[in-house]
Scaffold this motif. Structure first.
Motif, PDB file in Angstrom:
ATOM      1  N   GLY A 196      58.955  35.184 -35.028  1.00 54.35           N
ATOM      2  CA  GLY A 196      59.897  34.637 -34.523  1.00 54.35           C
ATOM      3  C   GLY A 196      61.560  34.108 -35.270  1.00 54.35           C
ATOM      4  N   ILE A 197      62.227  34.633 -34.688  1.00 52.06           N
ATOM      5  CA  ILE A 197      63.772  33.784 -34.966  1.00 52.06           C
ATOM      6  C   ILE A 197      63.877  32.039 -34.622  1.00 52.06           C
ATOM      7  N   GLN A 198      63.938  31.164 -35.566  1.00 54.22           N
ATOM      8  CA  GLN A 198      65.343  30.002 -35.372  1.00 54.22           C
ATOM      9  C   GLN A 198      66.128  30.254 -35.690  1.00 54.22           C
ATOM     10  N   LEU A 199      67.460  30.414 -34.386  1.00 49.81           N
ATOM     11  CA  LEU A 199      69.190  30.640 -35.412  1.00 49.81           C
ATOM     12  C   LEU A 199      69.466  29.456 -34.552  1.00 49.81           C
ATOM     13  N   GLN A 200      70.944  28.607 -36.417  1.00 49.86           N
ATOM     14  CA  GLN A 200      71.285  27.488 -35.661  1.00 49.86           C
ATOM     15  C   GLN A 200      73.015  27.723 -35.794  1.00 49.86           C
ATOM     16  N   CYS A 201      73.572  27.703 -34.980  1.00 49.10           N
ATOM     17  CA  CYS A 201      75.017  28.462 -35.661  1.00 49.10           C
ATOM     18  C   CYS A 201      75.992  26.997 -36.068  1.00 49.10           C
ATOM     19  N   SER A 204      74.964  25.445 -31.768  1.00 51.03           N
ATOM     20  CA  SER A 204      74.332  26.037 -30.468  1.00 51.03           C
ATOM     21  C   SER A 204      73.184  26.904 -31.390  1.00 51.03           C
ATOM     22  N   GLU A 205      71.804  26.766 -30.800  1.00 53.69           N
ATOM     23  CA  GLU A 205      70.366  27.485 -31.516  1.00 53.69           C
ATOM     24  C   GLU A 205      70.145  28.277 -30.559  1.00 53.69           C
ATOM     25  N   GLU A 231      73.622  13.907 -31.125  1.00 59.14           N
ATOM     26  CA  GLU A 231      72.419  12.878 -32.023  1.00 59.14           C
ATOM     27  C   GLU A 231      71.562  13.974 -32.274  1.00 59.14           C
ATOM     28  N   SER A 232      70.930  15.367 -31.647  1.00 57.14           N
ATOM     29  CA  SER A 232      70.403  16.175 -31.247  1.00 57.14           C
ATOM     30  C   SER A 232      70.571  17.498 -32.454  1.00 57.14           C
ATOM     31  N   TRP A 233      71.591  17.438 -32.871  1.00 61.03           N
ATOM     32  CA  TRP A 233      71.815  18.491 -33.848  1.00 61.03           C
ATOM     33  C   TRP A 233      71.527  18.135 -35.060  1.00 61.03           C
ATOM     34  N   LYS A 234      72.109  16.334 -35.032  1.00 61.48           N
ATOM     35  CA  LYS A 234      72.166  16.099 -36.530  1.00 61.48           C
ATOM     36  C   LYS A 234      70.147  16.114 -37.051  1.00 61.48           C
ATOM     37  N   ASN A 235      69.961  16.235 -36.081  1.00 60.67           N
ATOM     38  CA  ASN A 235      67.792  16.032 -35.899  1.00 60.67           C
ATOM     39  C   ASN A 235      67.331  17.285 -36.526  1.00 60.67           C
ATOM     40  N   ILE A 236      67.966  18.628 -35.596  1.00 59.44           N
ATOM     41  CA  ILE A 236      67.409  19.553 -36.017  1.00 59.44           C
ATOM     42  C   ILE A 236      67.868  20.322 -37.054  1.00 59.44           C
ATOM     43  N   SER A 237      68.982  19.465 -37.546  1.00 62.61           N
ATOM     44  CA  SER A 237      69.437  20.546 -38.757  1.00 62.61           C
ATOM     45  C   SER A 237      69.017  19.719 -39.673  1.00 62.61           C
ATOM     46  N   LEU A 238      68.611  18.106 -39.999  1.00 65.11           N
ATOM     47  CA  LEU A 238      67.213  17.962 -40.911  1.00 65.11           C
ATOM     48  C   LEU A 238      66.093  19.203 -41.129  1.00 65.11           C
ATOM     49  N   TRP A 239      65.763  19.389 -40.149  1.00 64.54           N
ATOM     50  CA  TRP A 239      64.435  20.242 -39.559  1.00 64.54           C
ATOM     51  C   TRP A 239      64.596  21.190 -40.805  1.00 64.54           C
ATOM     52  N   ILE A 267      60.910  19.211 -31.344  1.00 62.48           N
ATOM     53  CA  ILE A 267      61.049  19.531 -30.082  1.00 62.48           C
ATOM     54  C   ILE A 267      60.412  19.699 -28.821  1.00 62.48           C
ATOM     55  N   PHE A 268      59.098  19.677 -29.066  1.00 63.74           N
ATOM     56  CA  PHE A 268      58.506  19.228 -27.574  1.00 63.74           C
ATOM     57  C   PHE A 268      58.100  17.445 -27.339  1.00 63.74           C
ATOM     58  N   SER A 269      58.790  17.444 -28.179  1.00 62.14           N
ATOM     59  CA  SER A 269      58.534  15.657 -27.707  1.00 62.14           C
ATOM     60  C   SER A 269      59.629  15.030 -27.043  1.00 62.14           C
TER      61      SER A 269
END
Length: 278
Positions: A32-37, A57-58, A114-122, A153-155
């Motif tokens: 699996g790959i999870q990639l954030q630009c 973008s992710e 807002e969502s970028w800030k949160n996913i970046s924390l992960w 994520i699924f929430s």
């Protein structure tokens, strides 16, 4: 990055950079790959499909993909996590498959602030945990991290899924499903009738959909593009003979594969391999 990790990953791996290792040719991520630009712009190809990445973008493929960097700006930079398939299956076993299906059909997400800030924390947490030497708790940390992130994520997916479902027409949703199906099955399933059957529509209706949403391309053309990309990845493996590749990809024999490959690339499989030799 050590590209041998793409086929032999045993633990979560964090990395970042400009993905220069994906420029030379298509590579297969058997993980699996999870990639954030995080800056710049780039275009990633997975065969018949291309993804335009820009800041915030992710792109996520939970069960692997083939990928190549088609072009990128000088300031293009990404952060990414690689996940072993076995770990992903362990983490996902108790989660709703409806959400996984959504993410398979829509692997790219363009975040708001807002969502970028949160996913970046992960991603920061992933960097902290998975750039350290293994410890007695590494396996537990990996599973807890992935399960926690998936639940987070699924929430947010139900609202996202509803908004996407409302904004797309039925034809657009079918097109996304079709592109996911060829991404998953094109190496073995080459006939339009198979995909039309999976979508519960007629081949003629599928033809109408793809011509509308892929600049006039037919379903067969898209299937063949993905299959050609899969063949290139397999041909990059010198351990596989052309006859073995033909068998893996459900061709009657190696001569049939060679005719197909030359029709779609202009060169034979042997010529392609010669060009790729250092």
């Amino acid at each position: 990055m050590d590209i041998s990790l793409l086929s032999s990953l045993t633990a979560i791996h964090y990395d970042e950079g400009n993905l220069a290792f994906l420029k030379a040719s298509l590579l297969h991520f058997d993980c699996g790959i999870q990639l954030q630009c995080t800056s710049g712009e780039g275009i990633l190809s997975t065969g018949a499909q291309q993804f335009h990445l820009h800041k915030m973008s992710e792109l996520i493929f939970w069960e692997g993909s083939i990928m190549q960097l088609i072009e990128a700006s000088d300031d293009f930079h990404v952060r990414f996590l690689l996940y072993p398939k076995k770990l992903f299956l362990q983490a996902a076993i108790s989660l709703d498959t409806t959400y996984f299906n959504y993410m398979r059909e829509f692997p790219q997400y363009n975040h708001e602030e807002e969502s970028w800030k949160n996913i970046s924390l992960w991603m920061n947490m992933g960097q902290l945990l998975f750039t350290q030497p293994p410890s007695a708790f590494s396996e537990r940390l990996e599973l807890n991290f992935l399960q926690g992130m998936l639940m987070w994520i699924f929430s947010s997916i139900p609202d996202t899924y509803v908004s996407v479902a409302e904004s797309y027409t039925r034809k657009q949703l079918l097109f996304h499903k079709f592109m996911h199906l060829i991404h998953e099955h094109a190496a073995q399933m080459h006939q339009v009738s198979f995909y039309a059957g999976q979508l519960c529509i007629s081949p003629r209706y599928l033809h109408e959909i793809t011509e509308t949403y892929s600049n006039g391309k037919t379903p067969k053309a898209l299937i063949d593009e993905q299959l050609t990309a899969e063949l290139k990845v397999l041909l990059n493996n010198p351990a596989l003979s052309i006859a073995e590749i033909a068998s893996l990809c459900q061709f009657p024999d190696s001569s049939y594969l060679s005719r197909f490959f030359k029709k779609n690339t202009g060169i034979s499989p042997k010529e392609y391999r010669t060009q790729k030799q250092p």
